[in-house]
Design a protein around this motif. Structure first.
Motif, PDB file in Angstrom:
ATOM      1  N   GLY A 185      -7.787  48.515  18.008  1.00  0.00           N
ATOM      2  CA  GLY A 185      -7.815  48.950  16.615  1.00  0.00           C
ATOM      3  C   GLY A 185      -6.440  49.037  15.985  1.00  0.00           C
ATOM      4  O   GLY A 185      -6.214  48.524  14.878  1.00  0.00           O
ATOM      5  N   LEU A 186      -5.501  49.672  16.663  1.00  0.00           N
ATOM      6  CA  LEU A 186      -4.168  49.811  16.095  1.00  0.00           C
ATOM      7  C   LEU A 186      -3.436  48.477  16.014  1.00  0.00           C
ATOM      8  O   LEU A 186      -2.684  48.227  15.070  1.00  0.00           O
ATOM      9  CB  LEU A 186      -3.356  50.822  16.910  1.00  0.00           C
ATOM     10  CG  LEU A 186      -3.831  52.274  16.816  1.00  0.00           C
ATOM     11  CD1 LEU A 186      -3.051  53.158  17.791  1.00  0.00           C
ATOM     12  CD2 LEU A 186      -3.715  52.795  15.410  1.00  0.00           C
ATOM     13  N   TRP A 198      -3.472  56.868  27.437  1.00  0.00           N
ATOM     14  CA  TRP A 198      -2.106  56.936  26.923  1.00  0.00           C
ATOM     15  C   TRP A 198      -1.468  55.557  26.843  1.00  0.00           C
ATOM     16  O   TRP A 198      -0.648  55.295  25.943  1.00  0.00           O
ATOM     17  CB  TRP A 198      -1.263  57.897  27.755  1.00  0.00           C
ATOM     18  CG  TRP A 198      -1.660  59.313  27.491  1.00  0.00           C
ATOM     19  CD1 TRP A 198      -2.308  60.152  28.343  1.00  0.00           C
ATOM     20  CD2 TRP A 198      -1.474  60.039  26.275  1.00  0.00           C
ATOM     21  NE1 TRP A 198      -2.533  61.363  27.727  1.00  0.00           N
ATOM     22  CE2 TRP A 198      -2.031  61.318  26.457  1.00  0.00           C
ATOM     23  CE3 TRP A 198      -0.889  59.738  25.051  1.00  0.00           C
ATOM     24  CZ2 TRP A 198      -2.017  62.289  25.468  1.00  0.00           C
ATOM     25  CZ3 TRP A 198      -0.873  60.710  24.064  1.00  0.00           C
ATOM     26  CH2 TRP A 198      -1.425  61.968  24.278  1.00  0.00           C
ATOM     27  N   ALA A 199      -1.802  54.675  27.761  1.00  0.00           N
ATOM     28  CA  ALA A 199      -1.287  53.305  27.673  1.00  0.00           C
ATOM     29  C   ALA A 199      -1.847  52.610  26.434  1.00  0.00           C
ATOM     30  O   ALA A 199      -1.122  51.897  25.728  1.00  0.00           O
ATOM     31  CB  ALA A 199      -1.646  52.521  28.927  1.00  0.00           C
ATOM     32  N   GLY A 200      -3.134  52.820  26.163  1.00  0.00           N
ATOM     33  CA  GLY A 200      -3.738  52.226  24.965  1.00  0.00           C
ATOM     34  C   GLY A 200      -3.130  52.765  23.688  1.00  0.00           C
ATOM     35  O   GLY A 200      -2.870  52.014  22.737  1.00  0.00           O
ATOM     36  N   LEU A 201      -2.887  54.070  23.648  1.00  0.00           N
ATOM     37  CA  LEU A 201      -2.268  54.664  22.471  1.00  0.00           C
ATOM     38  C   LEU A 201      -0.842  54.148  22.289  1.00  0.00           C
ATOM     39  O   LEU A 201      -0.434  53.796  21.174  1.00  0.00           O
ATOM     40  CB  LEU A 201      -2.270  56.189  22.589  1.00  0.00           C
ATOM     41  CG  LEU A 201      -1.715  56.957  21.401  1.00  0.00           C
ATOM     42  CD1 LEU A 201      -2.564  56.723  20.171  1.00  0.00           C
ATOM     43  CD2 LEU A 201      -1.624  58.429  21.719  1.00  0.00           C
ATOM     44  N   THR A 202      -0.094  54.051  23.381  1.00  0.00           N
ATOM     45  CA  THR A 202       1.293  53.589  23.305  1.00  0.00           C
ATOM     46  C   THR A 202       1.368  52.129  22.873  1.00  0.00           C
ATOM     47  O   THR A 202       2.132  51.771  21.960  1.00  0.00           O
ATOM     48  CB  THR A 202       1.981  53.769  24.668  1.00  0.00           C
ATOM     49  OG1 THR A 202       1.889  55.142  25.050  1.00  0.00           O
ATOM     50  CG2 THR A 202       3.426  53.345  24.610  1.00  0.00           C
ATOM     51  N   VAL A 203       0.576  51.278  23.508  1.00  0.00           N
ATOM     52  CA  VAL A 203       0.610  49.850  23.164  1.00  0.00           C
ATOM     53  C   VAL A 203       0.079  49.638  21.748  1.00  0.00           C
ATOM     54  O   VAL A 203       0.606  48.831  20.983  1.00  0.00           O
ATOM     55  CB  VAL A 203      -0.195  49.027  24.197  1.00  0.00           C
ATOM     56  CG1 VAL A 203      -0.336  47.593  23.751  1.00  0.00           C
ATOM     57  CG2 VAL A 203       0.477  49.088  25.551  1.00  0.00           C
ATOM     58  N   GLY A 204      -0.965  50.382  21.378  1.00  0.00           N
ATOM     59  CA  GLY A 204      -1.519  50.250  20.035  1.00  0.00           C
ATOM     60  C   GLY A 204      -0.514  50.646  18.967  1.00  0.00           C
ATOM     61  O   GLY A 204      -0.357  49.946  17.955  1.00  0.00           O
ATOM     62  N   LEU A 205       0.185  51.775  19.162  1.00  0.00           N
ATOM     63  CA  LEU A 205       1.198  52.192  18.188  1.00  0.00           C
ATOM     64  C   LEU A 205       2.368  51.218  18.150  1.00  0.00           C
ATOM     65  O   LEU A 205       2.909  50.919  17.074  1.00  0.00           O
ATOM     66  CB  LEU A 205       1.684  53.603  18.503  1.00  0.00           C
ATOM     67  CG  LEU A 205       0.712  54.731  18.163  1.00  0.00           C
ATOM     68  CD1 LEU A 205       1.248  56.058  18.649  1.00  0.00           C
ATOM     69  CD2 LEU A 205       0.432  54.772  16.672  1.00  0.00           C
ATOM     70  N   ALA A 206       2.758  50.708  19.327  1.00  0.00           N
ATOM     71  CA  ALA A 206       3.842  49.720  19.351  1.00  0.00           C
ATOM     72  C   ALA A 206       3.443  48.466  18.579  1.00  0.00           C
ATOM     73  O   ALA A 206       4.250  47.914  17.808  1.00  0.00           O
ATOM     74  CB  ALA A 206       4.202  49.361  20.792  1.00  0.00           C
ATOM     75  N   ASN A 207       2.212  48.016  18.747  1.00  0.00           N
ATOM     76  CA  ASN A 207       1.753  46.835  18.013  1.00  0.00           C
ATOM     77  C   ASN A 207       1.561  47.127  16.529  1.00  0.00           C
ATOM     78  O   ASN A 207       1.734  46.241  15.690  1.00  0.00           O
ATOM     79  CB  ASN A 207       0.468  46.293  18.630  1.00  0.00           C
ATOM     80  CG  ASN A 207       0.737  45.501  19.879  1.00  0.00           C
ATOM     81  OD1 ASN A 207       1.847  45.045  20.118  1.00  0.00           O
ATOM     82  ND2 ASN A 207      -0.282  45.331  20.698  1.00  0.00           N
ATOM     83  N   GLY A 216      -8.865  54.657  24.968  1.00  0.00           N
ATOM     84  CA  GLY A 216      -7.574  53.960  25.011  1.00  0.00           C
ATOM     85  C   GLY A 216      -7.717  52.467  24.757  1.00  0.00           C
ATOM     86  O   GLY A 216      -6.911  51.863  24.049  1.00  0.00           O
ATOM     87  N   THR A 217      -8.776  51.887  25.298  1.00  0.00           N
ATOM     88  CA  THR A 217      -9.021  50.458  25.068  1.00  0.00           C
ATOM     89  C   THR A 217      -9.339  50.196  23.601  1.00  0.00           C
ATOM     90  O   THR A 217      -8.870  49.213  23.020  1.00  0.00           O
ATOM     91  CB  THR A 217     -10.184  49.970  25.962  1.00  0.00           C
ATOM     92  OG1 THR A 217      -9.873  50.277  27.327  1.00  0.00           O
ATOM     93  CG2 THR A 217     -10.402  48.491  25.822  1.00  0.00           C
ATOM     94  N   GLY A 218     -10.110  51.082  22.998  1.00  0.00           N
ATOM     95  CA  GLY A 218     -10.408  50.939  21.574  1.00  0.00           C
ATOM     96  C   GLY A 218      -9.181  51.136  20.703  1.00  0.00           C
ATOM     97  O   GLY A 218      -9.002  50.450  19.690  1.00  0.00           O
ATOM     98  N   LEU A 219      -8.323  52.069  21.095  1.00  0.00           N
ATOM     99  CA  LEU A 219      -7.100  52.302  20.321  1.00  0.00           C
ATOM    100  C   LEU A 219      -6.159  51.107  20.366  1.00  0.00           C
ATOM    101  O   LEU A 219      -5.524  50.770  19.362  1.00  0.00           O
ATOM    102  CB  LEU A 219      -6.383  53.548  20.841  1.00  0.00           C
ATOM    103  CG  LEU A 219      -6.943  54.886  20.395  1.00  0.00           C
ATOM    104  CD1 LEU A 219      -6.284  56.015  21.157  1.00  0.00           C
ATOM    105  CD2 LEU A 219      -6.767  55.073  18.910  1.00  0.00           C
TER     106      LEU A 219
END
Length: 188
Positions: free
Chosen positions: A60-61, A138-147, A54-57
């Motif tokens: 990266g995103l 899931w927080a990393g995926l959500t924040v990454g996709l939002a960014n 999640g931290t990497g996502l």
């Protein structure tokens, strides 16, 4: 009415997906679906691995979104500057807004990494650690996709700002306010 032509690669990919779905559903309905064990996979992976993923996502995103926004804004800025060279330095603020999206992702990664603590060997796979690992994933995926989408938004609005400023200098501040609102999406 004829169907649109699809490439051979798309046809091959669709065939592979349909075949995999057919084999999976056949095994599931035949009573042999135990090899499709999603819960076992979630438990077999370390909660620390989920948290780090999640931290990497998030990094990266966020960086991909910022880079795409910079590409969109920069190419339009260069093209519009041919018509009106006065906009070159003024519209660099749009590129800076795109970079801010990547910085949001880095700040979130630092916050995520501060949540990681090494536990005792006997409690590393506890339910609390799994909860924290899944939450950070899931927080990393959500924040990454939002960014990612925020970077695209800022890039498109920044490109519009450059072209609008080249056509009419009074539009710069108006479109810049819209760009600021687009950039704030990544912050929230």
């Amino acid at each position: 009415m004829s169907l649109p032509a699809i490439s051979k690669t798309t046809a091959l990919l669709l065939t592979a997906v349909a075949l995999a779905a057919a084999v999976g559903l056949d095994a599931l309905f035949a009573g042999q679906g135990g090899w499709v064990d999603v819960g076992g996979f979630l438990i077999a992976v370390s909660p620390y691995e989920w948290a780090l993923l999640g931290t990497g996502l998030v990094v990266g995103l966020s960086v991909v979104g910022a880079a795409t926004g910079i590409f969109i804004t920069g190419s339009s800025l260069i093209g519009a500057a041919v018509r009106a060279p006065r906009i070159r330095t003024k519209n660099l603020i749009s590129v800076i807004f795109c970079e801010v999206v990547a910085i949001y992702g880095l700040i979130m990664a630092i916050i995520f990494s501060s949540k990681l603590v090494q536990g005792e060997p006997e409690s590393r796979f506890s339910s609390d650690n799994y909860y924290a690992g899944f939450a950070l994933f899931w927080a990393g995926l959500t924040v990454g996709l939002a960014n990612l989408f925020c970077g695209l938004c800022v890039g498109v609005v920044g490109a519009t700002c450059a072209v609008a400023d080249a056509a009419d200098p009074q539009l710069f501040v108006k479109v810049l306010i819209i760009e600021i609102f687009g950039s704030i999406i990544g912050l929230f």
